[in-house]
Design an enzyme around this catalytic site. Structure first.
Site, mmCIF file in Angstrom:
data_model
loop_
_atom_site.group_PDB
_atom_site.id
_atom_site.type_symbol
_atom_site.label_atom_id
_atom_site.label_comp_id
_atom_site.label_asym_id
_atom_site.label_seq_id
_atom_site.Cartn_x
_atom_site.Cartn_y
_atom_site.Cartn_z
ATOM 1 N N ASN A 189 3.823 17.333 10.429
ATOM 2 C CA ASN A 189 2.637 17.070 9.617
ATOM 3 C C ASN A 189 1.754 16.000 10.271
ATOM 4 O O ASN A 189 2.268 14.965 10.716
ATOM 5 C CB ASN A 189 3.112 16.568 8.239
ATOM 6 N N ASP A 257 -8.278 16.307 1.168
ATOM 7 C CA ASP A 257 -9.325 15.651 0.375
ATOM 8 C C ASP A 257 -10.556 15.530 1.273
ATOM 9 O O ASP A 257 -10.444 15.564 2.495
ATOM 10 C CB ASP A 257 -8.894 14.297 -0.240
HETATM 11 C C1 XIL Z 1 -0.805 7.495 1.218
HETATM 12 C C2 XIL Z 1 -0.687 7.384 -0.292
HETATM 13 O O1 XIL Z 1 -1.578 8.287 -0.911
HETATM 14 C C3 XIL Z 1 -1.010 5.974 -0.703
HETATM 15 O O2 XIL Z 1 -0.785 5.811 -2.100
HETATM 16 C C4 XIL Z 1 -0.150 4.977 0.066
HETATM 17 O O3 XIL Z 1 -0.555 3.662 -0.237
HETATM 18 C C5 XIL Z 1 -0.293 5.204 1.553
HETATM 19 O O4 XIL Z 1 0.037 6.552 1.846
HETATM 20 N N1 XIL Z 1 -1.053 10.487 5.330
HETATM 21 C C6 XIL Z 1 0.138 10.747 4.703
HETATM 22 C C7 XIL Z 1 0.356 10.256 3.323
HETATM 23 O O5 XIL Z 1 0.978 11.479 5.239
HETATM 24 O O6 XIL Z 1 1.708 9.924 3.101
HETATM 25 C C8 XIL Z 1 -0.535 9.078 2.993
HETATM 26 O O7 XIL Z 1 -0.372 8.784 1.612
HETATM 27 C C9 XIL Z 1 -1.965 9.398 3.328
HETATM 28 C C10 XIL Z 1 -2.117 9.669 4.805
#
Ligand code: XIL
Length: 334
Positions: A189, A257
């Site tokens: 990922n 997003d």
């Molecule tokens: C983010 C979460 O949404 C937040 O709440 C946390 O503070 C940090 O991590 N890539 C990823 C996710 O694989 O795990 C991340 O999630 C966003 C970026």
């Protein structure tokens, strides 16, 4: 029909959303998250990570490594938060994408800054993967086994795993996960691999590397943290998906997003709707693309404003849980 029901009608496995434990006390939020017309899959946004909060002392909990300079204190660890999300998915009849086993971020200090040898870190990593995958065996549709191993230029990110073990940490991680649960889909990922370029090529190299080692890799996760107005076109995404599909792996959009510089305007919301549509349409058009997950569904709980200063409004539901134009954009692709 809603997002998930429409995705299934197009031959996809799911349309889903990430969620987080603290949000589940919000009854209106929980009701929409549990609406399987829109969401047939959920991902714990944080609850399964190796953060100290989730797994205090976890990486130390092993009997097969020599502790050298590391204090051999036995930690306690907890699956409580991850289990809440897994139980919710089961109760709702939603698939669970499990996230994530090996990542440079949100690690306890004594992992990221520990004194490790090749042998001790491999043992600790295997121990972690085996324990977590075994705990969630039968509950996950997929695991993000390794997250974000690449720099933007497609070279390996310098992290404790790469520095100590070398690139072999990737196939070792996949082989260990496969041994613990032969049935769960195993994904690599990363972000900024949604169109062709050095980083996407690097992700393809990782897939080939794992395959060459003889370890199982089932899919690639495209995080897709995108930007309104500079989201890759549908055809650019299609070309990229074809390159992954040629390697024989499944593809999923795992953290979609599409953020904008605030404040949101009607024009930005319209462009966002088009960008969502193009991205979901690219998945629909590729038979190896199994589904799309948005990184939570409402701007009320998006991670974007806390990380990208001045940006936000990245999700298809607004802060009051009302649908935005992006919702219809997604639906029009399904
Ligand atoms: C983010 C979460 O949404 C937040 O709440 C946390 O503070 C940090 O991590 N890539 C990823 C996710 O694989 O795990 C991340 O999630 C966003 C970026």
């Amino acid at each position: 029909a809603g997002l998930h029901a429409s995705a299934v009608a197009k031959g996809k496995l799911y349309f889903g959303s990430a969620t987080d434990n603290g949000e589940l006390t919000d009854a209106a939020y929980l009701a929409q998250l549990s609406n399987t017309d829109d969401f047939g899959q959920i991902t714990p946004g944080n609850a399964q990570k190796v953060s100290e909060a989730n797994f205090p002392g976890f990486w130390r909990k092993t009997d097969c490594i020599q502790w050298d300079s590391i204090e051999p204190t036995q930690g306690t660890f907890s699956y409580t938060k991850g289990d809440v999300i897994a139980d919710l998915a089961a109760k709702n009849g939603q698939k669970l994408r499990c996230h994530t086993l090996v990542w440079h971020s949100q690690l306890p200090n004594w992992v990221s800054s520990g004194t490790w040898t090749n042998e001790t870190l491999i043992a600790a990593m295997k121990n972690h993967i085996t324990n977590v995958v075994t705990h969630y065996k039968g509950k996950c549709y997929a695991w993000d086994v390794v997250n974000e191993a690449l720099n933007e230029d497609g070279t390996y990110r310098t992290n404790i795993f790469y520095q100590t073990i070398g690139e072999a940490y990737l196939p070792i991680a996949f082989a260990t996960a496969a041994a613990a649960d032969p049935d769960v889909k195993l994904y690599y990922n990363d972000y900024n691999i949604e169109s062709s370029g050095s980083k996407s090529t690097g992700a393809q190299q990782i897939i080939k590397l794992v395959q060459q080692y003889g370890a199982k890799i089932d899919g690639v996760g495209l995080q897709a943290h995108l930007i309104v107005g500079s989201t890759p076109s549908q055809s650019a995404q299609a070309t990229n998906l074809a390159a992954f599909a040629a390697l024989g792996v499944d593809i999923a959009y795992t953290e979609l997003d599409i953020r904008m510089t605030l404040p949101s305007t009607a024009a930005l919301l319209a462009q966002q709707s088009t960008d969502y549509k193009n991205t979901v349409a690219a998945c629909v058009a590729n038979t190896k693309c199994v589904g799309v997950t948005i990184w939570d569904y409402t701007d009320k709980y998006s991670w974007v404003p806390s990380v990208f200063s001045g940006q936000g409004a990245a999700l298809p539901w607004d802060e009051n849980l009302a649908k935005k134009p992006a919702y219809d954009g997604i639906l029009s692709a399904l």
